[in-house]
Motif scaffolding. Structure first.
Motif, mmCIF file in Angstrom:
data_model
loop_
_atom_site.group_PDB
_atom_site.id
_atom_site.type_symbol
_atom_site.label_atom_id
_atom_site.label_comp_id
_atom_site.label_asym_id
_atom_site.label_seq_id
_atom_site.Cartn_x
_atom_site.Cartn_y
_atom_site.Cartn_z
ATOM 1 N N TYR A 190 -6.357 6.547 20.251
ATOM 2 C CA TYR A 190 -6.517 5.382 21.118
ATOM 3 C C TYR A 190 -5.733 5.568 22.415
ATOM 4 O O TYR A 190 -6.201 5.224 23.494
ATOM 5 C CB TYR A 190 -6.047 4.110 20.404
ATOM 6 N N GLU A 191 -4.533 6.124 22.273
ATOM 7 C CA GLU A 191 -3.724 6.350 23.473
ATOM 8 C C GLU A 191 -4.459 7.253 24.454
ATOM 9 O O GLU A 191 -4.506 7.001 25.645
ATOM 10 C CB GLU A 191 -2.380 6.979 23.087
ATOM 11 N N GLU B 270 -3.240 10.385 9.087
ATOM 12 C CA GLU B 270 -4.486 9.811 9.585
ATOM 13 C C GLU B 270 -4.190 8.637 10.524
ATOM 14 O O GLU B 270 -4.747 8.527 11.610
ATOM 15 C CB GLU B 270 -5.333 9.357 8.392
ATOM 16 N N LEU B 271 -3.278 7.779 10.085
ATOM 17 C CA LEU B 271 -2.928 6.616 10.897
ATOM 18 C C LEU B 271 -2.336 7.044 12.229
ATOM 19 O O LEU B 271 -2.652 6.491 13.279
ATOM 20 C CB LEU B 271 -1.949 5.724 10.145
ATOM 21 N N LYS B 272 -1.467 8.059 12.149
ATOM 22 C CA LYS B 272 -0.840 8.528 13.390
ATOM 23 C C LYS B 272 -1.894 9.059 14.344
ATOM 24 O O LYS B 272 -1.828 8.858 15.551
ATOM 25 C CB LYS B 272 0.197 9.613 13.078
ATOM 26 N N GLU C 186 0.847 -1.167 0.000
ATOM 27 C CA GLU C 186 0.000 0.000 0.000
ATOM 28 C C GLU C 186 0.889 1.227 0.000
ATOM 29 O O GLU C 186 1.721 1.406 0.881
ATOM 30 C CB GLU C 186 -0.861 0.016 1.263
ATOM 31 N N LYS C 187 0.690 2.011 -1.017
ATOM 32 C CA LYS C 187 1.491 3.216 -1.056
ATOM 33 C C LYS C 187 0.747 4.273 -0.250
ATOM 34 O O LYS C 187 -0.323 4.720 -0.636
ATOM 35 C CB LYS C 187 1.679 3.652 -2.501
ATOM 36 N N LEU C 188 1.319 4.615 0.856
ATOM 37 C CA LEU C 188 0.606 5.536 1.726
ATOM 38 C C LEU C 188 0.957 6.972 1.364
ATOM 39 O O LEU C 188 2.117 7.317 1.193
ATOM 40 C CB LEU C 188 0.980 5.277 3.189
ATOM 41 N N GLU D 38 -7.189 5.618 26.304
ATOM 42 C CA GLU D 38 -6.673 4.742 27.352
ATOM 43 C C GLU D 38 -6.418 5.531 28.631
ATOM 44 O O GLU D 38 -6.754 5.117 29.723
ATOM 45 C CB GLU D 38 -5.364 4.084 26.903
ATOM 46 N N GLU E 164 -2.576 9.996 4.483
ATOM 47 C CA GLU E 164 -2.946 8.725 5.108
ATOM 48 C C GLU E 164 -2.070 8.443 6.325
ATOM 49 O O GLU E 164 -2.538 7.964 7.348
ATOM 50 C CB GLU E 164 -2.830 7.584 4.099
ATOM 51 N N ILE E 165 -0.783 8.751 6.181
ATOM 52 C CA ILE E 165 0.121 8.515 7.304
ATOM 53 C C ILE E 165 -0.303 9.354 8.506
ATOM 54 O O ILE E 165 -0.363 8.879 9.637
ATOM 55 C CB ILE E 165 1.576 8.832 6.889
ATOM 56 N N ILE F 252 -4.980 8.085 14.483
ATOM 57 C CA ILE F 252 -5.708 6.943 15.054
ATOM 58 C C ILE F 252 -4.981 6.437 16.294
ATOM 59 O O ILE F 252 -5.560 6.252 17.361
ATOM 60 C CB ILE F 252 -5.837 5.798 14.016
ATOM 61 N N VAL F 253 -3.652 6.274 16.145
ATOM 62 C CA VAL F 253 -2.862 5.766 17.262
ATOM 63 C C VAL F 253 -2.961 6.697 18.465
ATOM 64 O O VAL F 253 -3.195 6.271 19.594
ATOM 65 C CB VAL F 253 -1.386 5.573 16.832
#
Lengths: 124, 600
Positions: free
Chosen positions: A117-118, A109-111, A100-102, A121, A106-107, A113-114
């Motif tokens: 979640y943190e 976005e992923l960061k 998958e070429k991010l 918590e 997108e990167i 997401i992480v």
């Protein structure tokens, strides 16, 4: 000063030669097996390849370096890899095998997401 | 031959697809809530279905739910039923095998495919089957060659990978997942992503840049992920999956299954890593995946056979979402998997449409799946052409599993023969003039539900007293007769499925020309080899003919002489007669000459 392109694995092998040069090929096989985890046949293949490129010489099973450390240019292998998988074969499999070429978005976005979640918590 | 293999593959493809669709559905419903290891386990069902052409019949099978079609037509398809395992075998030669095997498994799928039309010439269909088989073969060979090329090319490149010395890191990681094997780690500049390489002695190969760019704790996570793959033998499962993909390349559902199962494989590995390292490493793990993804946006896949990292986005979400399942959730899921596995791994109990065919069930359910080996004694075989009605009713099989039914009741006096579960003929008899018997021949293509008349005694059907009928395949069949005429073997043959019949002239040895014979329907052991039994009135010496070309040429053969794999003998046992035929080391016995059982 002429510079010779060399790949990572060959560079590490050259390191052994520079350290021990001149060294017998049998000894080289032993050292490569120890240091690099190579099989005998692999070592001989690499010796032959480096001889062809005039990086080392192999006279009467004594191997010695022909070039100095500074002359070596560690090559990037990317172009080679591209070449192998080029063309129709690549096209054929691209759809489901390509990495998958991010994109930057997108990167990000992923960061996010992480991070999100943190955060959750900690709040819990 | 090729067509047969192709049909088997088609069969497996269809059953596997049904399993795949159900598993995808399961995944869609439970996927988020359950650890991926559950859905990954379920893919094993599809995997096995893709490789194993048959499986255990069970009443729980989901394939029981598939209704039987009323109109499908198979040509020369034989259902071999042995020890409850049902195999489908197609005859080659003048038959069309396309898709017909599929209907045995799932007929509703079949309806979307072109069905052979009985009356139409088999030619175009045969050509189509032939062409499709070759297209399949070429496609498969191409994909296999490419996979092998890519695999060996990559393996060659990775020979120069350099041993990665990481102290006790690897043994620490191995201990964490309780892996006993000693695995070596290498680095290479030929890979952009960590991979596992090698089938016998797998090794982990990391991109050379890892050494420089990643911290030891990040590397530990990545190594553990790969070690989990090794522990689970994923490095063998993946090449085998690719092999399945190459074989079933024409089936898009299988491609989808491949992609989804790879995703589940990776995600369940991620879960394992998190559960051994503890919940806190999730963001670190996710972050290293993202970092890797940034670097590796190139198509190096090591020719399908190595591990790449894929589906970064869903993996990240999966990692961050991961919670260890509660006990009950896990228990319910395991029960569910076992249930689904039983449903999907087993074949329908009543896969034989003949048996499922409601109205016909009575006459077929009484037949045991395997014929009893003992031979029940029957009344002495009379030779009485005037009173054919003394024959007992018979219901059984020939050696090539042609079903023979002789009805002999006040209500019905007829012969039935089925060459498979749906295709059969029926002859009904009514008395005519002396030594004559009127006959009507019917045909069915739905297991006996509907019969249509194809010939009667006004056509070319013989008028002599009939002793039985048999068919070798959709086209070729025989009627055997008995009549008080010396040196006469009553044998009529059709080559068009029963419409036109002709007397088949046999070369009767000189010594027998004064005898009276009762001819029995030919008995076949393969599409080529068969015997023609006749019974002499004095029961001293029988005349038996043997064929090796599907019944074109019959050669009289003496008792207990070996005629190219066929040896016969006849004896009187107690009250009855006993035929024994040894075909290719298998002994077949019959006391009536119609139905046969294999002797131990």
């Amino acid at each position: 000063m002429e510079r010779i392109k060399i790949f990572d694995a060959e560079y590490r092998f050259m390191n052994i030669i520079w350290e021990h040069s001149p060294v017998s090929s049998t000894e080289l096989v032993r050292l490569a097996s120890e240091e690099l985890g190579w099989k005998k046949s692999t070592t001989y293949t690499v010796i032959r390849r480096l001889c062809e490129r005039k990086a080392i010489k192999n006279e009467n099973t004594m191997v010695s370096a022909l070039i100095k450390r500074e002359q070596v240019m560690r090559a990037e292998t990317e172009e080679h890899i591209e070449k192998v998988y080029e063309g129709s074969l690549k096209l054929f499999f691209t759809t489901f095998l390509k990495k998958e070429k991010l994109s930057k978005d997108e990167i990000e976005e992923l960061k996010k997401i992480v991070e999100q979640y943190e955060k959750e918590e900690y709040e819990c | 031959m090729l067509e047969n293999i192709f049909t088997t593959v088609l069969n497996m493809s269809i059953t596997a697809s049904i399993a795949a669709v159900l598993i995808t559905f399961f995944r869609w419903i439970f996927g988020r809530r359950l650890p991926r290891i559950f859905s990954y386990t379920l893919w094993a069902i599809v995997f096995l279905r893709l490789f194993i052409p048959f499986s255990i019949p069970s009443m729980f099978s989901v394939f029981n739910l598939i209704p039987t079609p009323q109109t499908s037509m198979t040509q020369s398809q034989h259902y071999y039923e042995t020890k409850g395992i049902i195999l489908y075998s197609m005859n080659d030669g003048n038959t069309s095998v396309e898709i017909t095997a599929a209907d045995a498994l799932s007929n509703n799928i079949n309806s979307s495919l072109p069905l052979p039309v009985p009356e139409a010439s088999a030619e175009p269909l045969q050509v189509l089957t032939f062409a499709l088989s070759w297209i399949w073969l070429v496609g498969m060979a191409g994909l296999l060659l490419f996979s092998l090329f890519a695999y060996f090319h990559t393996r060659n490149k990775l020979k120069t990978a350099v041993l990665y010395k990481c102290g006790s890191l690897i043994s620490q990681c191995s201990q964490k997942i309780k892996l006993k094997r000693k695995i070596k780690i290498f680095t290479s500049d030929w890979v952009q992503t960590p991979i596992v390489c090698g089938l016998i002695q797998p090794r982990i190969i990391l991109p050379v840049v890892f050494e420089r760019d990643l911290s030891e704790s990040e590397i530990a996570l990545i190594i553990t992920h790969e070690l989990v793959h090794i522990k689970r033998f994923d490095y063998l499962i993946k090449p085998l999956s690719v092999l399945a993909l190459c074989i079933h390349w024409f089936n898009p559902i299988i491609w989808m299954s491949f992609i989804l199962s790879q995703k589940d494989m990776e995600m369940s590995c991620d879960e394992k890593v998190i559960s051994v390292f503890g919940h806190d490493i999730r963001s670190e793990y996710a972050t290293s995946l993202i970092r890797l993804a940034v670097k590796q946006n190139r198509i190096l896949n090591c020719g399908l056979l190595a591990f790449g990292e894929s589906n970064i986005k869903s993996r990240i979400k999966g990692i961050m979402n991961f919670k260890k399942p509660g006990f009950w959730m896990g228990a319910v899921a395991i029960a569910f998997i076992i249930a689904l596995g039983t449903m999907l791994m087993t074949n329908g109990q009543f896969d034989d449409p003949m048996k499922r065919n409601g109205k016909n069930v009575k006459s077929f359910l009484t037949v045991p799946a395997k014929q009893p080996t003992g031979i029940p004694t029957e009344p002495k075989n009379e030779f009485d052409d005037k009173n054919n009605n003394t024959y007992p009713a018979i219901n059984g099989w020939t050696p090539i599993y042609t079903k023979i039914i002789k009805n002999n009741s006040a209500k019905e006096f007829s012969d039935e023969v089925f060459i498979n579960s749906i295709e059969g003929w029926k002859a009904t008899y009514s008395p005519g003039a002396t030594h004559q018997q009127e006959m009507i021949l019917y045909k069915t293509t739905d297991g006996g539900e509907n019969w249509s008349e194809i010939a009667n005694s006004n056509d070319s059907l013989p008028l002599e007293t009939k002793t039985g009928i048999t068919f070798l395949n959709s086209e070729i069949g025989w009627i055997s007769t008995v009549t008080p005429q010396e040196g006469y073997i009553g044998l009529y043959k059709t080559i068009d499925g029963g419409a036109i019949w002709e007397y088949q002239n046999l070369n009767i040895p000189h010594d027998y020309r004064g005898c009276l014979f009762k001819t029995l329907p030919p008995v076949f052991f393969s599409q080529e080899d068969g015997v023609l039994l006749t019974i002499q009135s004095d029961l001293e010496e029988q005349l038996v003919f043997v064929t090796h070309d599907g019944g074109n040429k019959w050669v009289a053969t003496d008792e207990n002489t070996n005629n190219e794999n066929i040896k016969w003998s006849f004896s009187i046992v107690g009250n009855g007669s006993l035929w024994e035929i040894i075909y290719k080391n298998t002994t077949w016995k019959s006391n009536n000459g119609y139905t046969w059982s294999q002797s131990e």
